[in-house]
Design a protein around this motif. Sequence first.
Motif: not given
Length: 346
Positions: A205, A212, A262, A282, A284, A315-316, A319, A327
């Motif tokens: 994680r 970014q 979220d 989630v 983000i 990456e988020r 996912n 990750l």
Amino acid sequence: MLQEQINQHSADIQAFSTDNAEALEQFRIKYLGTKGIVKDLFDAFKQVGPEEKRVLGKVLNEFKQLAEGKHQQLKEALAAPAPHAVKTDADLTLPGEGFTLGSRHPLALVRREITGIFGRLGFTIEEGPEIEDDWHNFSALNFPEEHPARDMQDTFFIRKGGENGDIALRTHTSSVQVRMMEQGKPPFRAIMPGRVYRNEAISARAHCFFHQIEGLYVDENVSFADLKQTLFYFVQELFGEGTKVRFRPSYFPFTEPSAEMDISCTICKGSGCQLCKQSGWVEILGCGMVDPNVLENCGIDSKKYSGFAFGMGIERIANLKFVIRDLRLFSENDVRFLKQYTAALI
């Protein structure tokens, strides 16, 4: 008389050429065979006087070397494969070997999609150095001296302290925002994609480096409503219409007010799953209105201009889009993993 014969035969050897093995063999027999010309000339050499032997001995040896060299040269030429030769036993009706398609990295695919969405909104792309000084990475962004991000447990410092202050691997691409505002004049509308570094333990994680995309919009009369509408459009484009959005109050040193955004979980559609920890939501990205101190630090009149900023981890987003739960897969260069994204190029 012997000298003339040698001269004549030498001329014939130099002029001789063939690409036929049988003709070459006849050449060898004619000049180098047991009953060949070279042997005949050496037999005749035995009959000449001592004075002639001094002169003709060297000439006769050179003639023999000429015949041997010519034979060897043509033999090697015949043995060498012809350029672009086609095997006679090859079946030319068989299909050719196909080319293996390369594949873009999943992070590159997500980055391209995100930049494309903001590009349609008029955002340009800005980039900056990955090695930053304290001013651009912390101080200009309103980080207090005691902020934990300045601690060595959170940041990779290249040089700590000294006459020119701290030098570190950037912890966010907000430093690019500072450089852009220092070097230009409003209005600004740009996104800043890039790699950043945090001193964290590597796990499924978390990682010590990640990617970014941050955004900045500064102009007159920019409001939080502009921020919400921009991000709402972004989410609908990236995750599809019907994706729900909510904003939760938060804190960042460089924005005020600040919020975390979220979206409804893309896996369970809000019903609850392991990814969203059964909440249906989630997180983000983080966002907020640019703190007036940050604008003033960059030489911008905060009474005339206002703006919003946001930042998300690529990456988020990857996912969520590709359902990747570890990750570490992004940086291990496992071809089996990367091949899954070849179809995204077609």
